[in-house]
Design an enzyme around this catalytic site. Sequence first.
Site, PDB file in Angstrom:
ATOM      1  N   SER A 151       0.833  -1.198   0.000  1.00  0.00           N
ATOM      2  CA  SER A 151       0.000   0.000   0.000  1.00  0.00           C
ATOM      3  C   SER A 151       0.868   1.250   0.000  1.00  0.00           C
ATOM      4  O   SER A 151       1.969   1.261   0.561  1.00  0.00           O
ATOM      5  CB  SER A 151      -0.904   0.019   1.234  1.00  0.00           C
ATOM      6  N   TYR A 165      -2.147  -0.558  10.162  1.00  0.00           N
ATOM      7  CA  TYR A 165      -2.178  -0.869   8.731  1.00  0.00           C
ATOM      8  C   TYR A 165      -0.950  -0.300   8.020  1.00  0.00           C
ATOM      9  O   TYR A 165      -0.252  -1.017   7.287  1.00  0.00           O
ATOM     10  CB  TYR A 165      -3.458  -0.311   8.099  1.00  0.00           C
TER      11      TYR A 165
END
Length: 261
Positions: A151, A165
Amino acid sequence: MSSFEIQNLFNVQGKVVLVTGGSRGIGKMVYISSRSAEDCKVTADELTVLGPGICIPIPADLQKYEEVERLAGELASREKELHVLVNNAGAAWGATLDDFPDAAFTKVLTLNLQRVFTLTQKVLPLLRAAARKTKQGEMYTDPARIINIGSVEGLDVPAHETYSYSASKAALHHLSRHLASKLGSEGIISNTIACGLFPSKMTAYTIKNAGDAIVAGIPLQRTGKPEDVAGTALYLASPAASWVTGATITLDGGFLVSGKM
């Protein structure tokens, strides 16, 4: 280069692929595995109809170590080789710094990072077997592949509070490079796709509440499409990428370079 070689640059015909988190979101693009047996079967049926090839579901809850072992064992009972492993399963959690739950941090890091390592470890014999089939002298003409779905939040600090995350994805990017360094001599390459904003169950809340503002900061003025990540994954899985390892490909429509993270 002959025309035949050019035509086969992106050919993945005949390869055995395992995609985790493959029943929805970015992974819905073959063997697929996800926690939901029902979703897994529905997606497998859809992809088999689309063809070519067959999509086979093997549901597994990758939060659990024993489920990773079961998944790897079932795959090994069906196949002698694994050409491509796509580590796509993931979780996210948002909460304020003061209130972020310890259990949530553990859950996200376990699935997004530790289980990537665990599953890769368990299917290494199948990846090694696939690589050996292509060895000519000391060279592997078409290495086995590990493709990790990372990501942009692991490349820059996000504005929103997704501490576990973003940390897990930054660690995943580095793990991928570490695996590339260790496994290259065995004919296994490891690369990462650092994804920007793609519509999925995980990003539904973000898109609903801040989607317009985020898209406004993306130079290409849209969210990602399934074709974007599918095309990038196909490249990494194909002979065209046989000399690419340890790379992180940013797939975000220019979001990071816009400076509006």
